[in-house]
Write a protein that holds these residues in place. Structure first.
Motif, PDB file in Angstrom:
ATOM      1  N   GLU A  28       0.865  -1.178   0.000  1.00 46.08           N
ATOM      2  CA  GLU A  28       0.000   0.000   0.000  1.00 46.08           C
ATOM      3  C   GLU A  28       0.904   1.231   0.000  1.00 46.08           C
ATOM      4  O   GLU A  28       1.837   1.325   0.801  1.00 46.08           O
ATOM      5  N   ASN A  62      -6.782  -1.585  -5.814  1.00 43.19           N
ATOM      6  CA  ASN A  62      -7.783  -1.253  -4.797  1.00 43.19           C
ATOM      7  C   ASN A  62      -8.991  -0.582  -5.451  1.00 43.19           C
ATOM      8  O   ASN A  62      -9.062  -0.453  -6.679  1.00 43.19           O
ATOM      9  N   GLU A  66     -10.375   5.506  -3.610  1.00 40.45           N
ATOM     10  CA  GLU A  66      -9.446   5.550  -2.479  1.00 40.45           C
ATOM     11  C   GLU A  66      -8.249   6.426  -2.858  1.00 40.45           C
ATOM     12  O   GLU A  66      -7.875   6.500  -4.024  1.00 40.45           O
ATOM     13  N   THR A  67      -7.667   7.069  -1.882  1.00 39.73           N
ATOM     14  CA  THR A  67      -6.557   7.986  -2.172  1.00 39.73           C
ATOM     15  C   THR A  67      -5.218   7.420  -1.716  1.00 39.73           C
ATOM     16  O   THR A  67      -4.251   8.136  -1.504  1.00 39.73           O
TER      17      THR A  67
END
Ligand code: FES
Length: 320
Positions: A28, A62, A66-67
């Motif tokens: 991530e 993802n 989402e950032t």
């Protein structure tokens, strides 16, 4: 020169690393300064800069919206250094440079039904697509083909999120596990089919979908890597912007010939799959060898992948 390279790099850091299998790690990434990363669409990828001359593309896996970005990366024994270096060096807290997301593999959101087929690590863009289709309330099924359950990443999440829309195909289950792309396509003649995975697997799925009657416009794919034959007759290239003429040898790429003459060509995959080296053609006819341009774009003959494609006839004039 027309290039997909995005020169604005983002300083990012690894906020989490998880080993999903003995070969696949999931990373991530967030912006190093804590600001949100740019939004992305399903199917998008980013460039990961591993060294000045080592840039690799990885799909975002993802949910769009989402950032942070999530990458699933296979430690590929056939890798030319990219995935191995990532597995060795990118631990939690590591900083790296990435590009903003780009999408050469967009979803057709209005399709009646979508068949998402991921082979091995090719599941990664399919996960983002499945999230986008689920959020939009669209009809889809997600097929995940892997050698075995133990080699498959993301399994708990996929089962939880996509439930009966997830179909698992494990090679070690024998015929019972085998995917039949022709039957799938035939049962959904209006569907749009998306496939990503090893090039042989993709070639087979695409061929089967065509046999079953899907039109080219219904079949979408993204190659991670490909065997590419760059050899052929020697020819001449005039790089108009640089004012340089080079002779491209029978086993040489245009990019290599230009580099030897001092003309820098942005490159990444060097296998005709990423689009980084795409350049406008001003005169002459390319002999396309890449997997990046669409069939229609190839027919237009006004762009060429300099890392692998050649010339039909003796000369090309290109815009670099
Ligand atoms: Fe990737 Fe040429 S460098 S297509």
């Amino acid at each position: 020169m027309t290039s997909s390279i995005n020169n604005t790099l983002i300083q990012a850091c690894v906020t989490r690393r998880e080993e999903h299998t003995d070969e696949i790690a999931v990373f991530e990434l967030a912006a190093a300064d804590g600001t949100p990363l740019p939004l992305f669409e399903a199917g998008a990828h980013i460039d990961v800069v591993l060294a000045e001359d080592l840039i690799r593309q990885y799909s975002l896996s993802n949910a769009p919206g989402e950032t942070v970005y999530r990458l699933g990366i296979l430690n590929d024994p056939n890798s030319r250094g990219g995935s191995r270096r990532i597995h060795e060096q990118l631990t939690a807290g590591a900083e790296l440079q990435i590009s903003a997301p780009r999408n050469h593999f967009p979803l057709q959101m209005q399709a009646e039904h979508s068949l998402l087929i991921g082979g091995g690590i090719g599941i990664t863009p399919m996960i983002a697509m499945a999230y986008a289709l689920k959020a939009a309330g669209r009809s889809f099924e997600l097929h995940y083909c892997s050698r075995s359950e133990s080699k498959a990443a993301f399994l708990d999440e996929l089962k939880r999120e996509f439930d009966e829309r997830l179909v698992l195909h494990f090679d070690d289950a024998g015929d019972a596990g085998r995917i039949d792309p022709a039957a799938l396509a035939a049962s959904q003649p209006q569907a749009h089919l998306y496939v990503c995975g090893p090039s042989g697997f993709m070639d087979w799925v695409i061929a089967q979908a065509k046999v079953a009657g899907l039109a080219e416009s219904q079949i979408h794919f993204e190659y991670f890597s490909a065997e590419v034959d760059i050899s052929g007759e020697a020819f001449e290239v005039f790089a108009e912007t640089s004012g340089v003429t080079v002779q491209v040898g029978p086993h040489e790429s245009i990019a290599a010939a230009l580099k030897a003459a001092g003309v820098k060509v942005p490159m990444s995959c060097e296998e005709g799959v990423c689009g980084t080296c795409i350049c406008d053609v001003l005169e002459g006819t390319p002999d396309h060898r890449d997997h990046f341009l669409t069939d229609e774009e190839k027919e237009d003959n006004d762009q060429i992948a300099l890392c692998c494609s050649r010339a039909k006839g003796g000369r090309l004039v290109i815009d670099i």
